[in-house]
Write a protein that holds these residues in place. Sequence first.
Motif, short mmCIF file in Angstrom:
data_model
loop_
_atom_site.label_atom_id
_atom_site.label_comp_id
_atom_site.label_asym_id
_atom_site.label_seq_id
_atom_site.Cartn_x
_atom_site.Cartn_y
_atom_site.Cartn_z
N LEU A 24 0.82 -1.21 0.00
CA LEU A 24 0.00 0.00 0.00
C LEU A 24 0.86 1.26 0.00
O LEU A 24 0.55 2.23 -0.70
CB LEU A 24 -0.94 0.01 1.20
CG LEU A 24 -2.06 -1.03 1.19
CD1 LEU A 24 -2.85 -0.95 2.49
CD2 LEU A 24 -2.96 -0.85 0.00
N ILE A 25 1.93 1.25 0.77
CA ILE A 25 2.83 2.41 0.83
C ILE A 25 3.50 2.63 -0.52
O ILE A 25 3.56 3.74 -1.04
CB ILE A 25 3.88 2.22 1.94
CG1 ILE A 25 3.21 2.28 3.30
CG2 ILE A 25 4.98 3.28 1.84
CD1 ILE A 25 4.07 1.80 4.44
N LYS A 26 4.00 1.56 -1.13
CA LYS A 26 4.71 1.67 -2.40
C LYS A 26 3.79 2.12 -3.54
O LYS A 26 4.25 2.74 -4.49
CB LYS A 26 5.36 0.33 -2.79
CG LYS A 26 6.49 -0.09 -1.88
CD LYS A 26 7.57 0.94 -1.77
CE LYS A 26 8.51 0.90 -2.94
NZ LYS A 26 9.60 1.87 -2.83
N ASN A 27 2.50 1.82 -3.44
CA ASN A 27 1.56 2.20 -4.50
C ASN A 27 0.81 3.49 -4.19
O ASN A 27 -0.18 3.80 -4.85
CB ASN A 27 0.58 1.06 -4.76
CG ASN A 27 1.27 -0.09 -5.45
OD1 ASN A 27 1.87 0.09 -6.51
ND2 ASN A 27 1.23 -1.26 -4.86
N GLY A 28 1.26 4.23 -3.19
CA GLY A 28 0.73 5.55 -2.91
C GLY A 28 -0.58 5.61 -2.16
O GLY A 28 -1.21 6.66 -2.11
N HIS A 29 -1.02 4.52 -1.58
CA HIS A 29 -2.27 4.53 -0.82
C HIS A 29 -2.09 5.11 0.58
O HIS A 29 -3.08 5.47 1.22
CB HIS A 29 -2.86 3.12 -0.73
CG HIS A 29 -3.24 2.56 -2.06
ND1 HIS A 29 -4.38 2.97 -2.73
CD2 HIS A 29 -2.64 1.66 -2.86
CE1 HIS A 29 -4.46 2.33 -3.87
NE2 HIS A 29 -3.42 1.52 -3.99
N ASN A 30 -0.88 5.15 1.07
CA ASN A 30 -0.56 5.77 2.36
C ASN A 30 0.48 6.86 2.13
O ASN A 30 1.37 6.70 1.31
CB ASN A 30 0.00 4.74 3.35
CG ASN A 30 -1.05 3.80 3.88
OD1 ASN A 30 -2.22 4.12 3.88
ND2 ASN A 30 -0.63 2.64 4.32
N ASN A 31 0.34 7.94 2.84
CA ASN A 31 1.27 9.07 2.66
C ASN A 31 2.49 8.92 3.56
O ASN A 31 2.72 9.72 4.44
CB ASN A 31 0.56 10.39 2.96
CG ASN A 31 -0.57 10.64 1.99
OD1 ASN A 31 -0.50 10.22 0.84
ND2 ASN A 31 -1.60 11.33 2.44
N ILE A 32 3.26 7.89 3.31
CA ILE A 32 4.47 7.64 4.08
C ILE A 32 5.64 7.58 3.11
O ILE A 32 5.55 6.92 2.08
CB ILE A 32 4.39 6.32 4.86
CG1 ILE A 32 3.26 6.35 5.86
CG2 ILE A 32 5.70 6.02 5.56
CD1 ILE A 32 3.03 5.04 6.57
N ASP A 33 6.70 8.28 3.44
CA ASP A 33 7.91 8.22 2.63
C ASP A 33 8.96 7.42 3.40
O ASP A 33 9.28 7.75 4.54
CB ASP A 33 8.45 9.62 2.34
CG ASP A 33 7.51 10.41 1.43
OD1 ASP A 33 6.91 9.79 0.52
OD2 ASP A 33 7.39 11.63 1.63
N LEU A 34 9.46 6.39 2.77
CA LEU A 34 10.51 5.57 3.37
C LEU A 34 11.85 5.96 2.77
O LEU A 34 11.95 6.14 1.56
CB LEU A 34 10.24 4.08 3.11
CG LEU A 34 8.94 3.51 3.67
CD1 LEU A 34 8.75 2.09 3.18
CD2 LEU A 34 8.96 3.54 5.18
#
Length: 89
Positions: A24-34
Amino acid sequence: MKIDKIEFIAFVHKMSCLEYSYFLIKNGHNNIDLVPEQDEEITSIINKSLHRRLIVLSRKSFNSATIKLSNEAQLIYDTLKKYEYLIDI
């Protein structure tokens, strides 16, 4: 290190969802930058299935109310604990 059996099982179950949360993070569904280091470490955790390894290492203790973690299991637990917040989002 000793952990309550119920908390341990809940934690391992929760960490089994890390791959989905990462997707979800990698596909932009969550606004988290790793940062790249976090990205590499999470990919490594997923590829090595560390949550399953943690169960295997602790299987001897499942008959008691607390689970005693070996040194290797404690390292895995601490590594997974760093990314527990990703699942809560």
